[in-house]
Scaffold this motif. Sequence first.
Motif, short mmCIF file in Angstrom:
data_model
loop_
_atom_site.label_atom_id
_atom_site.label_comp_id
_atom_site.label_asym_id
_atom_site.label_seq_id
_atom_site.Cartn_x
_atom_site.Cartn_y
_atom_site.Cartn_z
N LEU A 40 -3.59 -0.47 15.13
CA LEU A 40 -4.11 0.18 13.93
C LEU A 40 -3.28 -0.20 12.71
O LEU A 40 -3.84 -0.48 11.63
CB LEU A 40 -4.10 1.70 14.14
N GLN A 41 -1.96 -0.20 12.87
CA GLN A 41 -1.07 -0.60 11.77
C GLN A 41 -1.37 -2.02 11.32
O GLN A 41 -1.40 -2.32 10.12
CB GLN A 41 0.38 -0.49 12.24
N LEU A 42 -1.62 -2.90 12.27
CA LEU A 42 -1.91 -4.31 11.96
C LEU A 42 -3.22 -4.45 11.22
O LEU A 42 -3.31 -5.16 10.21
CB LEU A 42 -1.93 -5.12 13.26
N VAL A 43 -4.26 -3.75 11.70
CA VAL A 43 -5.58 -3.84 11.06
C VAL A 43 -5.54 -3.28 9.65
O VAL A 43 -6.06 -3.90 8.70
CB VAL A 43 -6.63 -3.10 11.92
N VAL A 44 -4.93 -2.11 9.49
CA VAL A 44 -4.85 -1.49 8.16
C VAL A 44 -4.01 -2.35 7.22
O VAL A 44 -4.35 -2.52 6.04
CB VAL A 44 -4.25 -0.07 8.27
N GLY A 45 -2.93 -2.93 7.74
CA GLY A 45 -2.09 -3.79 6.91
C GLY A 45 -2.84 -5.01 6.41
O GLY A 45 -2.71 -5.39 5.23
N VAL A 46 -3.61 -5.64 7.28
CA VAL A 46 -4.40 -6.80 6.87
C VAL A 46 -5.44 -6.40 5.83
O VAL A 46 -5.64 -7.08 4.82
CB VAL A 46 -5.08 -7.45 8.09
N ALA A 47 -6.11 -5.27 6.07
CA ALA A 47 -7.14 -4.81 5.14
C ALA A 47 -6.56 -4.49 3.76
O ALA A 47 -7.17 -4.78 2.73
CB ALA A 47 -7.85 -3.59 5.71
N LEU A 48 -5.38 -3.89 3.74
CA LEU A 48 -4.80 -3.47 2.47
C LEU A 48 -4.13 -4.61 1.71
O LEU A 48 -4.28 -4.73 0.49
CB LEU A 48 -3.77 -2.36 2.71
N TYR A 49 -3.40 -5.46 2.43
CA TYR A 49 -2.51 -6.39 1.75
C TYR A 49 -2.90 -7.86 1.86
O TYR A 49 -2.27 -8.70 1.21
CB TYR A 49 -1.08 -6.20 2.26
N LEU A 50 -3.92 -8.18 2.63
CA LEU A 50 -4.37 -9.56 2.70
C LEU A 50 -5.77 -9.76 2.13
O LEU A 50 -6.09 -10.86 1.67
CB LEU A 50 -4.32 -10.07 4.16
#
Length: 278
Positions: A133-143
């Motif tokens: 979940l952290q990885l998915v949210v991080g990609v969505a927010l910052y990439l």
Amino acid sequence: MAMENFKHFLVCLCAAAAVGLISIVFVLRWVLHFKEGLGWDGGLAEFNWHPLLVVSGFIFLQGIAIIVYRLPWTWQCSKLVMKLIHAGLNLLAFIFAVVSLVAVFDFHNTAKIPNMYSLHSWLGLAAVILYCLQLVVGVALYLLPVTPVSWRAACMPYHVYSGLLLFTCVIAVALMGITEKLIFGLSNPKYKDSPPEAIFVNVLGVLLVVFGALILWIATRKSWKRPSDQILHTLHTNGGSEDNTKVGPSLSQLSDEADAEVCGDIRRRSNKLGDQDE
């Protein structure tokens, strides 16, 4: 360009890298010398992939991903490149974790051992799910370029905190796992009798704690934070070849000012939008 207390940073970085690599060597020695080796046949040799992949991937690679922004040699790289490296290391760590879970479930199913009965298994699976979940949210927010800058700024403290929390939890769960393995796996002599394997693996546990402590120390030093792109551009424009001792001490101050400026700009935009709505 220099960072503050660079020698201190270099000592901590080298120590973390050394302890992390020694931990991987230790877990390899454990499964190859004290245990049944490595294989993929549903037996104990397949189970042994679990500690190896957790230590080398879910702990070591995740730790490197956490501090990759702090490496001053990468400050000349664009923020996008560093985001891709950060995300790539985390993705690789996640893949290692998933394969380690597959090895455990496959071994348990072959040996007809119940799954998910211990606290170690509960917390371990929860850590993998939350990491995903952290990885998915991080990609969505910052990439993804469509994400508003205000959202990125607002979520950054939570992203950083949850990443450090998960990293700490993974090490704690790993310590539970190796202790559980020693208690169940050692019979003659038993774990309480402190045979060589028990002492060896206890040292592995200490190494994991030291590695985690070093990573957290590096990740939480404000003076070692990567300067904003605006500061990097300004310093480069004004002469990036200046004496490092002159530039270094002002980096954290400049970073604080830049962060405050960004936050102030976001607040001003929000106030303008509020005024327009009224």
